[in-house]
Motif scaffolding. Structure first.
Motif, PDB file in Angstrom:
ATOM      1  N   ASP A  28      39.442  24.647  42.565  1.00 34.78           N
ATOM      2  CA  ASP A  28      40.004  25.435  41.874  1.00 34.78           C
ATOM      3  C   ASP A  28      39.348  25.079  40.373  1.00 34.78           C
ATOM      4  O   ASP A  28      39.807  25.787  39.166  1.00 34.78           O
ATOM      5  CB  ASP A  28      41.609  24.913  41.661  1.00 34.78           C
ATOM      6  CG  ASP A  28      42.200  25.424  42.740  1.00 34.78           C
ATOM      7  OD1 ASP A  28      42.013  26.470  43.433  1.00 34.78           O
ATOM      8  OD2 ASP A  28      43.208  24.776  43.206  1.00 34.78           O
ATOM      9  N   GLU A  44      36.784  25.712  37.577  1.00 32.95           N
ATOM     10  CA  GLU A  44      35.942  26.628  37.064  1.00 32.95           C
ATOM     11  C   GLU A  44      34.640  26.385  36.419  1.00 32.95           C
ATOM     12  O   GLU A  44      34.518  25.553  35.602  1.00 32.95           O
ATOM     13  CB  GLU A  44      36.804  27.593  36.129  1.00 32.95           C
ATOM     14  CG  GLU A  44      36.069  28.856  35.853  1.00 32.95           C
ATOM     15  CD  GLU A  44      36.854  29.743  34.961  1.00 32.95           C
ATOM     16  OE1 GLU A  44      36.399  30.635  34.380  1.00 32.95           O
ATOM     17  OE2 GLU A  44      38.143  29.473  34.651  1.00 32.95           O
ATOM     18  N   GLU A 101      29.837  30.145  40.295  1.00 30.89           N
ATOM     19  CA  GLU A 101      31.217  30.759  40.083  1.00 30.89           C
ATOM     20  C   GLU A 101      31.577  31.819  40.660  1.00 30.89           C
ATOM     21  O   GLU A 101      32.780  31.820  41.213  1.00 30.89           O
ATOM     22  CB  GLU A 101      31.244  31.085  38.512  1.00 30.89           C
ATOM     23  CG  GLU A 101      32.807  31.625  38.120  1.00 30.89           C
ATOM     24  CD  GLU A 101      33.869  30.453  38.170  1.00 30.89           C
ATOM     25  OE1 GLU A 101      35.214  30.712  38.151  1.00 30.89           O
ATOM     26  OE2 GLU A 101      33.542  29.039  38.530  1.00 30.89           O
ATOM     27  N   ASP A 102      30.951  32.958  40.828  1.00 26.99           N
ATOM     28  CA  ASP A 102      31.171  33.994  41.831  1.00 26.99           C
ATOM     29  C   ASP A 102      31.121  33.791  43.415  1.00 26.99           C
ATOM     30  O   ASP A 102      32.231  34.049  43.980  1.00 26.99           O
ATOM     31  CB  ASP A 102      29.974  35.033  41.659  1.00 26.99           C
ATOM     32  CG  ASP A 102      30.031  35.725  40.579  1.00 26.99           C
ATOM     33  OD1 ASP A 102      31.174  35.678  39.465  1.00 26.99           O
ATOM     34  OD2 ASP A 102      29.098  36.377  39.915  1.00 26.99           O
ATOM     35  N   ARG A 161      31.996  30.512  44.165  1.00 31.16           N
ATOM     36  CA  ARG A 161      33.264  29.710  44.336  1.00 31.16           C
ATOM     37  C   ARG A 161      34.740  30.650  44.386  1.00 31.16           C
ATOM     38  O   ARG A 161      35.399  30.529  45.064  1.00 31.16           O
ATOM     39  CB  ARG A 161      33.563  28.970  43.052  1.00 31.16           C
ATOM     40  CG  ARG A 161      34.828  28.092  43.074  1.00 31.16           C
ATOM     41  CD  ARG A 161      35.013  27.465  41.691  1.00 31.16           C
ATOM     42  NE  ARG A 161      35.546  28.525  40.635  1.00 31.16           N
ATOM     43  CZ  ARG A 161      36.488  28.956  40.518  1.00 31.16           C
ATOM     44  NH1 ARG A 161      37.663  28.505  40.969  1.00 31.16           N
ATOM     45  NH2 ARG A 161      37.042  29.687  39.799  1.00 31.16           N
ATOM     46  N   LYS A 162      34.633  31.783  43.826  1.00 29.48           N
ATOM     47  CA  LYS A 162      35.823  32.674  43.683  1.00 29.48           C
ATOM     48  C   LYS A 162      35.638  33.400  44.960  1.00 29.48           C
ATOM     49  O   LYS A 162      36.780  33.707  45.590  1.00 29.48           O
ATOM     50  CB  LYS A 162      35.499  33.765  42.705  1.00 29.48           C
ATOM     51  CG  LYS A 162      35.940  33.263  41.091  1.00 29.48           C
ATOM     52  CD  LYS A 162      35.595  34.291  40.084  1.00 29.48           C
ATOM     53  CE  LYS A 162      36.145  33.691  38.534  1.00 29.48           C
ATOM     54  NZ  LYS A 162      35.701  34.441  37.699  1.00 29.48           N
ATOM     55  N   LEU A 215      36.926  30.951  47.567  1.00 28.59           N
ATOM     56  CA  LEU A 215      38.488  30.884  47.680  1.00 28.59           C
ATOM     57  C   LEU A 215      39.272  32.280  47.984  1.00 28.59           C
ATOM     58  O   LEU A 215      40.328  31.916  48.448  1.00 28.59           O
ATOM     59  CB  LEU A 215      39.091  30.502  46.029  1.00 28.59           C
ATOM     60  CG  LEU A 215      38.704  29.344  45.458  1.00 28.59           C
ATOM     61  CD1 LEU A 215      38.978  29.213  44.020  1.00 28.59           C
ATOM     62  CD2 LEU A 215      39.459  28.350  46.295  1.00 28.59           C
ATOM     63  N   ASP A 216      38.704  33.569  47.727  1.00 32.41           N
ATOM     64  CA  ASP A 216      39.187  34.611  48.100  1.00 32.41           C
ATOM     65  C   ASP A 216      39.233  34.700  49.671  1.00 32.41           C
ATOM     66  O   ASP A 216      40.297  35.019  50.375  1.00 32.41           O
ATOM     67  CB  ASP A 216      38.737  35.962  47.724  1.00 32.41           C
ATOM     68  CG  ASP A 216      38.859  36.139  46.235  1.00 32.41           C
ATOM     69  OD1 ASP A 216      39.820  35.343  45.772  1.00 32.41           O
ATOM     70  OD2 ASP A 216      37.966  36.679  45.419  1.00 32.41           O
TER      71      ASP A 216
END
Length: 437
Positions: A194, A196, A213-214, A216-217, A220-221
């Motif tokens: 979580d 950022e 960061e992309d 990581r997102k 997570l998705d």
């Protein structure tokens, strides 16, 4: 494609930084050189300083001659002393005739003992006692040169330090940002997904941070999708176990009653067997729906094709409407199919309509009309279906597997499925997006 805000890469930034540092350090060097040259020339080029320094060297040379008992013709010893002292020119006369000049080469030595003493030499020379008698010695020194050389070294060192300082200060921000990225990667490695990433600027470092960061997102998705799928599966298994337990219990009871009935007697055995058969069919239907639903997860993403709405939708619906009419349902078609195109997988779209018609046959009130409406605008094409719910149907499926399958297949074709119940009427909407050709 390059980022629209990416004006400077790291290489360009470093080149501009080095250029700026070189210009600043060059200006500092030239300024210091001008100042030191003016100071040296102002304080060390006066006649008084020149005569004072010359007198010192004459005294040193006189001691050198006395200590080594040199004659006026010991030219080799004179040359060694000049090399040792540096920055001076030594000229020796005896009996007003030149005996030695440190600037003369070997070819000029023929002038020794012949060349007469000039008036300038007579005015600027000093008496020195040699072993063969008194002579006149003149020392011309480049006394300020040593200070110019020292000043040049200090100026060059100062300009170099300023150059390095500017470069280090310039890259310090990038190095600090790189350290931040390194620390944040360690945080992500520790499981804090979580957290950022810090994205600053538009150079390669910022691109790396943006990519992380992309990633990581996206991760997570993916985890969220897995959690949702697992939760949906758990919920489905729970619901199915409940729904399958009821007909299974009834099936076992009917078979138990049929087993206890005496053969040949006028009993309810046939009734029990018929009821058991009905429950078995219900179980089979539930298991078939469950299998079809989970089979969607194993299938690859469908290959979509651009098809004409009038052709495909008409062909698929005409067969389904004919089946409903054979089962005494009254179907009303409202609106017109648009002359447009949509992206679908024809096989999965057929399965969508099969599920819809199957639900209508099982749960719709055959005494009430079924309305099928086509709506369209510049962007979307929708199919609205509404029917009254048969309240006397006690075998209604509580899991909603058919609806879940329809929703998933529509999503796989980038469409939408919506449902609603209101005042005993069941409404559904299938939504597609027009494709421009």
């Amino acid at each position: 494609m390059a980022h629209p805000h990416r004006k400077y890469t790291l290489a360009k930034k470093l080149a501009l930084l080095i250029l700026a540092a070189a210009i600043v350090s060059g200006i500092v060097f030239l300024t210091l050189q001008k100042i030191t040259n003016d100071l040296i020339d102002g304080y060390l080029s006066s006649d008084e300083y020149y005569d004072q320094e010359s007198a010192k060297y004459i005294q040193k040379f006189s001691r050198y001659v006395s200590e080594n008992e040199l004659s006026s013709t010991d030219r080799k010893a004179f040359g060694e002393w000049v090399k040792k002292e540096n920055y001076i020119n030594l000229t020796i006369f005896k009996d007003e005739v030149l005996q030695y000049d440190s600037i003369y080469s070997a070819a000029d030595e023929s002038a020794y003992g012949k060349e007469r003493m000039t008036q300038y030499a007579e005015q600027h020379s000093y008496p020195v006692q040699f072993s063969d008698g008194e002579g006149r010695v003149m020392v011309d020194g480049f006394y300020s040169s040593r200070y110019h050389d020292l000043a040049f070294t200090l100026e060059l060192l100062g300009a170099t330090l300023i150059f390095l300082l500017i470069v280090l200060l310039g890259i310090r921000k990038s190095l600090r940002y790189l350290q931040t990225i390194h620390q944040e990667i360690h945080i992500l490695e520790g499981g804090e997904l979580d957290y950022e990433m810090t994205v600053k600027g538009h150079d390669e470092l910022a691109m790396i941070a943006k990519s992380i960061e992309d990633l990581r997102k996206a991760f997570l998705d993916k985890l969220q999708a897995i959690d949702e799928l697992q939760e949906e599966s758990r919920s489905l298994v729970t619901e199915m176990s409940h729904d399958m337990r009821t007909p299974l219990t009834s099936l076992m009871m009917n078979l138990e009653f049929a087993k206890k009935e005496e053969a040949g007697a006028d009993t309810c055995k046939d009734q029990y067997i018929a009821s058991a058969y009905e429950k078995a069919l219900q179980l089979k239907n539930l298991s078939d729906n469950l299998f079809a639903y989970f089979l969607l997860d194993k299938e690859h993403e469908p290959e979509l094709e651009t098809v004409a709405v009038k052709e495909v939708i008409y062909d698929l619906l005409s067969d389904q409407v004919a089946i409903l009419q054979q089962e005494t349902f009254k179907v009303h078609l409202l609106g017109e199919l648009p002359d447009s195109y949509i992206n679908v997988n024809v096989e999965e779209l057929g399965r969508v309509f099969d599920n819809l018609m199957s639900n209508i046959l099982k749960y719709a009130d055959p005494k009430k009309d079924i309305n099928l409406t086509f709506l369209s605008d510049q962007e979307i094409f929708e199919i609205h279906i509404s029917n009254a719910i048969n309240e006397t149907n006690d075998s209604q499926e509580s899991t909603g597997l058919g609806e879940r399958s329809i929703k998933r297949m529509m999503s796989r074709m980038h469409g939408q499925f919506e449902r609603m119940e209101k005042n005993g009427v069941y409404y559904i909407v299938l939504r597609f997006w027009h494709i421009k050709i």
